[in-house]
Every structure is written in C-alpha cells, then in structure tokens.
Design a protein around this motif. Structure first.
Motif, PDB file in Angstrom:
ATOM      1  N   TYR A   1       0.803  -1.220   0.000  1.00 16.22           N
ATOM      2  CA  TYR A   1       0.000   0.000   0.000  1.00 16.22           C
ATOM      3  C   TYR A   1       0.837   1.272   0.000  1.00 16.22           C
ATOM      4  N   LYS A   2       2.177   1.113   0.124  1.00 10.75           N
ATOM      5  CA  LYS A   2       3.069   2.268   0.151  1.00 10.75           C
ATOM      6  C   LYS A   2       2.675   3.238   1.263  1.00 10.75           C
ATOM      7  N   GLN A   3       2.222   2.705   2.385  1.00 10.42           N
ATOM      8  CA  GLN A   3       1.822   3.482   3.543  1.00 10.42           C
ATOM      9  C   GLN A   3       2.358   2.812   4.801  1.00 10.42           C
ATOM     10  N   PRO A   4       2.458   3.543   5.902  1.00  5.07           N
ATOM     11  CA  PRO A   4       2.867   2.900   7.159  1.00  5.07           C
ATOM     12  C   PRO A   4       1.920   1.767   7.534  1.00  5.07           C
ATOM     13  N   VAL A   5       2.493   0.699   8.086  1.00  2.00           N
ATOM     14  CA  VAL A   5       1.683  -0.452   8.483  1.00  2.00           C
ATOM     15  C   VAL A   5       0.628  -0.051   9.494  1.00  2.00           C
ATOM     16  N   THR A   6       0.977   0.846  10.409  1.00  2.00           N
ATOM     17  CA  THR A   6       0.013   1.280  11.433  1.00  2.00           C
ATOM     18  C   THR A   6      -1.193   1.963  10.800  1.00  2.00           C
ATOM     19  N   LYS A   7      -0.976   2.708   9.721  1.00  2.00           N
ATOM     20  CA  LYS A   7      -2.095   3.374   9.048  1.00  2.00           C
ATOM     21  C   LYS A   7      -2.988   2.353   8.349  1.00  2.00           C
ATOM     22  N   VAL A   8      -2.367   1.364   7.698  1.00  2.00           N
ATOM     23  CA  VAL A   8      -3.155   0.323   7.033  1.00  2.00           C
ATOM     24  C   VAL A   8      -3.973  -0.450   8.065  1.00  2.00           C
ATOM     25  N   LEU A   9      -3.352  -0.791   9.191  1.00  2.00           N
ATOM     26  CA  LEU A   9      -4.079  -1.489  10.255  1.00  2.00           C
ATOM     27  C   LEU A   9      -5.236  -0.644  10.773  1.00  2.00           C
ATOM     28  N   ASN A  10      -4.993   0.634  10.969  1.00  2.00           N
ATOM     29  CA  ASN A  10      -6.039   1.511  11.496  1.00  2.00           C
ATOM     30  C   ASN A  10      -7.189   1.675  10.512  1.00  2.00           C
TER      31      ASN A  10
ATOM     32  N   LEU B   1      -9.113 -12.226  22.655  1.00  2.00           N
ATOM     33  CA  LEU B   1      -8.757 -10.823  22.432  1.00  2.00           C
ATOM     34  C   LEU B   1      -8.066 -10.599  21.096  1.00  2.00           C
ATOM     35  N   PRO B   2      -7.023 -11.371  20.735  1.00  2.00           N
ATOM     36  CA  PRO B   2      -6.435 -11.149  19.402  1.00  2.00           C
ATOM     37  C   PRO B   2      -7.393 -11.471  18.266  1.00  2.00           C
ATOM     38  N   GLY B   3      -8.325 -12.414  18.505  1.00  2.00           N
ATOM     39  CA  GLY B   3      -9.281 -12.759  17.463  1.00  2.00           C
ATOM     40  C   GLY B   3     -10.213 -11.614  17.102  1.00  2.00           C
ATOM     41  N   LEU B   4     -10.410 -10.668  18.033  1.00  2.00           N
ATOM     42  CA  LEU B   4     -11.270  -9.518  17.755  1.00  2.00           C
ATOM     43  C   LEU B   4     -10.666  -8.616  16.680  1.00  2.00           C
ATOM     44  N   PHE B   5      -9.348  -8.630  16.579  1.00  2.00           N
ATOM     45  CA  PHE B   5      -8.668  -7.747  15.630  1.00  2.00           C
ATOM     46  C   PHE B   5      -8.096  -8.498  14.434  1.00  2.00           C
ATOM     47  N   ALA B   6      -8.128  -9.833  14.479  1.00  2.00           N
ATOM     48  CA  ALA B   6      -7.499 -10.608  13.408  1.00  2.00           C
ATOM     49  C   ALA B   6      -8.329 -10.640  12.139  1.00  2.00           C
ATOM     50  N   GLY B   7      -9.642 -10.479  12.278  1.00  2.00           N
ATOM     51  CA  GLY B   7     -10.496 -10.524  11.095  1.00  2.00           C
ATOM     52  C   GLY B   7     -10.886 -11.943  10.716  1.00  2.00           C
TER      53      GLY B   7
ATOM     54  N   VAL C   1      -0.167 -11.837   2.021  1.00  2.00           N
ATOM     55  CA  VAL C   1       0.500 -13.131   1.898  1.00  2.00           C
ATOM     56  C   VAL C   1       0.807 -13.425   0.430  1.00  2.00           C
ATOM     57  N   GLY C   2      -0.148 -13.175  -0.453  1.00  2.00           N
ATOM     58  CA  GLY C   2       0.060 -13.442  -1.872  1.00  2.00           C
ATOM     59  C   GLY C   2       1.134 -12.563  -2.492  1.00  2.00           C
ATOM     60  N   LEU C   3       1.244 -11.311  -2.002  1.00  2.00           N
ATOM     61  CA  LEU C   3       2.221 -10.382  -2.563  1.00  2.00           C
ATOM     62  C   LEU C   3       3.520 -10.341  -1.757  1.00  2.00           C
ATOM     63  N   ARG C   4       3.614 -11.171  -0.727  1.00  2.00           N
ATOM     64  CA  ARG C   4       4.816 -11.247   0.122  1.00  2.00           C
ATOM     65  C   ARG C   4       5.167  -9.889   0.713  1.00  2.00           C
ATOM     66  N   ASP C   5       4.148  -9.207   1.184  1.00  2.00           N
ATOM     67  CA  ASP C   5       4.360  -7.916   1.857  1.00  2.00           C
ATOM     68  C   ASP C   5       4.783  -8.207   3.296  1.00  2.00           C
ATOM     69  N   TYR C   6       6.050  -8.601   3.462  1.00  2.00           N
ATOM     70  CA  TYR C   6       6.523  -9.057   4.762  1.00  2.00           C
ATOM     71  C   TYR C   6       6.506  -7.977   5.844  1.00  2.00           C
ATOM     72  N   PRO C   7       6.800  -6.702   5.559  1.00  2.00           N
ATOM     73  CA  PRO C   7       6.670  -5.686   6.612  1.00  2.00           C
ATOM     74  C   PRO C   7       5.271  -5.634   7.220  1.00  2.00           C
ATOM     75  N   PHE C   8       4.252  -5.706   6.363  1.00  2.00           N
ATOM     76  CA  PHE C   8       2.894  -5.704   6.901  1.00  2.00           C
ATOM     77  C   PHE C   8       2.611  -6.984   7.686  1.00  2.00           C
ATOM     78  N   LEU C   9       3.011  -8.133   7.149  1.00  2.00           N
ATOM     79  CA  LEU C   9       2.751  -9.405   7.810  1.00  2.00           C
ATOM     80  C   LEU C   9       3.466  -9.481   9.158  1.00  2.00           C
ATOM     81  N   MET C  10       4.697  -8.999   9.223  1.00  2.00           N
ATOM     82  CA  MET C  10       5.434  -9.016  10.484  1.00  2.00           C
ATOM     83  C   MET C  10       4.796  -8.076  11.498  1.00  2.00           C
ATOM     84  N   GLY C  11       4.418  -6.880  11.046  1.00  2.00           N
ATOM     85  CA  GLY C  11       3.792  -5.931  11.963  1.00  2.00           C
ATOM     86  C   GLY C  11       2.456  -6.433  12.478  1.00  2.00           C
ATOM     87  N   PHE C  12       1.655  -6.994  11.586  1.00  2.00           N
ATOM     88  CA  PHE C  12       0.343  -7.496  11.990  1.00  2.00           C
ATOM     89  C   PHE C  12       0.476  -8.696  12.920  1.00  2.00           C
ATOM     90  N   THR C  13       1.406  -9.608  12.612  1.00  2.00           N
ATOM     91  CA  THR C  13       1.613 -10.776  13.465  1.00  2.00           C
ATOM     92  C   THR C  13       2.151 -10.374  14.830  1.00  2.00           C
TER      93      THR C  13
END
Length: 320
Positions: free
Chosen positions: A83-92, A253-259, A280-292
């Motif tokens: 998304y070319k955006q900070p992971v925190t913004k995408v999560l929010n 608790l984590p399940g509430l935010f996992a989707g 996962v399909g695009l191997r966006d590892y920064p997002f996956l690591m931050g979300f995990t």
C-alpha cells in the motif's frame, strides 16, 4: 495484587523479545520477497537489485532485525510494500471494521452460550438439552463459507431482506441514524455466521463445566440450606463454572482484531482479514510481520487479563 501486576508485566518483556525474533526470522527465511512476487518479464536483474536496495532487502538479516525492532519499540512497524503506507495506518484503516463484526458477535455468542449451557446442564437429557445439542453440533459441523453463502441465498437473493455484501450501500450519502441502520443491515449476516460458528463450541464448554460444578458438595450444601435454585445456579455454580471459560475469553482478544478471512471475502467486508490474505500473496513481509507482532502482543495481554479475571471471579484465588 500490585506486585503481581508489575511482575507479570516485566515477564512479558523477554516473551515479546522471543516472539519478535521468531516472527522476523520466519518471514525473513521464507523463499522470495516482494520484488519476486511483483516481477514481470520486462524486469531486468539490475532493476530488481535496485528495488531490493530501495526496500532494504539487500541488507544483512541481523541489521534488518535491529532496524525493525527499533522501529517497533517506537510504535512503528515500517511501511507496507503493498500500500506504500505505514503499516500502522493500514491497520487503522481496516482493523476496526473487523473489530466491529467480531465484538458484536462476541457479545451475542457469549450471551447465547452461557444461558443455553446453563439450561442444558440443569435440564440434562431433557428435550431442550437434546435440541440444543443437535443445533450446536450442526452449526459446528458446517463450514463458515457454506453458512455464509446459504444465508446470502435465503435473505439477500430470495427475499431481499438484507444486502448481499459490503459495509454501506454503494453511492449512498446517508448520515446519522440512517447511516447507522444501513451499517446494521450490512453487518447482520456476517455477524449471524460468526455467532453460529462460535456459540456451538462455547455452549458445550459451559454445559460441561456446569455439569461438573453442580455435582459438587458445596452446591448440595447450598440447596440443603434452603437457598432458591436461581441463587444456587447463578450465584454459586455459575461463578465457578465460568473459570475455565475465562481462559477462552482471554485468548479471544487477538481474534477480535485478526479478522475473518473467509467471511470478509464472501461478504465483501473491508476488514483486515482480506488485507492479510492479499499481503500473503504479494509477500508484503513488513505488513505481515507488523500485523503478526500486534496479534502476539494482544495474545500476551489476553493471558494477563485472564489471570486478573480469575481473581475477580473466584476469591479463593490469591495473586501473589
């Protein structure tokens, strides 16, 4: 109590450090990267190397880890390559949509599970218990995508009661209560599916715990003292029967935010589950690591919350 809280919070530090190491090295050692996932036949090896340098993928693994963990300590999970955006913004942007579905379903299936579980336990082998058991196992046996598609067929396609999907009506400019009502109609079907899926297993859990508790000596003593049956069940038995369920509540608790990946895909709900699948399909590892890492933090906090609730539910438990 205060010392216990402080000690538990300090114990979380090495746990989270170990989790961060595991998360980073698992994703770092995975084959391929974001450049490979988005490559095209016209991409030369020189250009691919330039892209890896831009994204910092050419640096040594340990250097990348310390850079990443340093940003995490600042509350930054890096930038999403997708998304070319900070992971925190995408999560929010997407996480709260998933949270809305999950928290409404959580309240509903806990209420259903507790009351149905209590009645089934106090009326063991009755017609109600047999019927509840049948519907519980039926809901648990059917996959979520089948239930979701079936409800769309019945309530959206055949009878036009609820919309097929989405979060709001496309092109609408509603506001106030009208917008809230439009949101409620769109989330009714996915919430119904989530409630059906989770209420079944939790109901059996509450029923089993209640059956064990109501056979205890102190329950017979309470009845012998002449206490009303409602007082015996809801004040004495239920409080102890919910102790094992508190563990499940903390882990939810984590399940509430996992989707919910499948349901969000079926109902076209703009939640974090769909975004995680695309990452996962695009191997966006920064997002996956931050979300995990965020979910791991919620899991640790959920266990901590469950321990605190143990002491609230049962005075015999002393947190020392």
């Amino acid at each position: 109590m205060k010392q216990y809280v402080i000690r538990r919070l300090l114990n979380m530090i090495p746990t989270l450090i170990g989790i961060s190491l595991l998360i980073f090295f698992v994703f770092s050692l995975a084959p391929g990267d974001f450049v490979d996932a988005n490559s095209n036949p016209n991409l030369t090896a020189e250009r691919a190397q330039e892209l890896r340098e831009i994204y910092g993928l050419d640096k040594p693994m340990m250097e990348r880890y310390f850079t990443w963990i340093g940003n995490v300590l600042k509350g930054e999970f890096g930038d999403s390559l997708m998304y070319k955006q900070p992971v925190t913004k995408v999560l929010n942007d997407y996480m709260w949509n998933s949270f809305l579905l999950a928290v409404v379903a959580l309240v509903l299936y806990w209420i259903i599970a507790v009351f149905v579980g209590i009645i089934s336990a106090t009326r063991q082998y009755s017609l109600f218990d047999a019927g509840a058991t049948f519907f519980v196992f039926a809901a648990m046996s059917l996959p979520s995508f089948f239930i979701g598609l079936l409800l769309i067929k019945l309530f959206a396609v055949d009878y036009h009661i609820f919309p097929v999907g989405g979060m709001h009506t496309t092109g609408s400019d509603l506001s106030g209560l009208s917008r809230l009502w439009d949101l409620a109609k769109h989330m009714f079907l996915p919430v119904m599916v989530l409630t059906m899926i989770h209420a079944g297993s939790l109901t059996r859990y509450v029923r089993t715990s209640m059956l064990e508790v109501i056979r205890q000596d102190y329950i017979r003593t309470a009845r012998a003292k002449g206490l009303k049956e409602k007082v015996v069940i809801y004040k004495h038995a239920l409080r102890n029967a919910l102790l094992p369920a508190i563990t499940l509540f903390g882990l939810e608790l984590p399940g509430l935010f996992a989707g919910a990946i499948i349901l969000e895909r079926i109902y076209n709900w703009p939640g974090i589950g769909r975004i995680n699948l695309e990452a996962v399909g695009l191997r966006d590892y920064p997002f996956l690591m931050g979300f995990t890492m965020f979910l791991a933090l919620l899991t640790v906090l959920g266990n901590f919350l469950a321990d605190l609730l143990y002491g609230t539910a049962d005075p015999r438990i002393r947190l020392k």
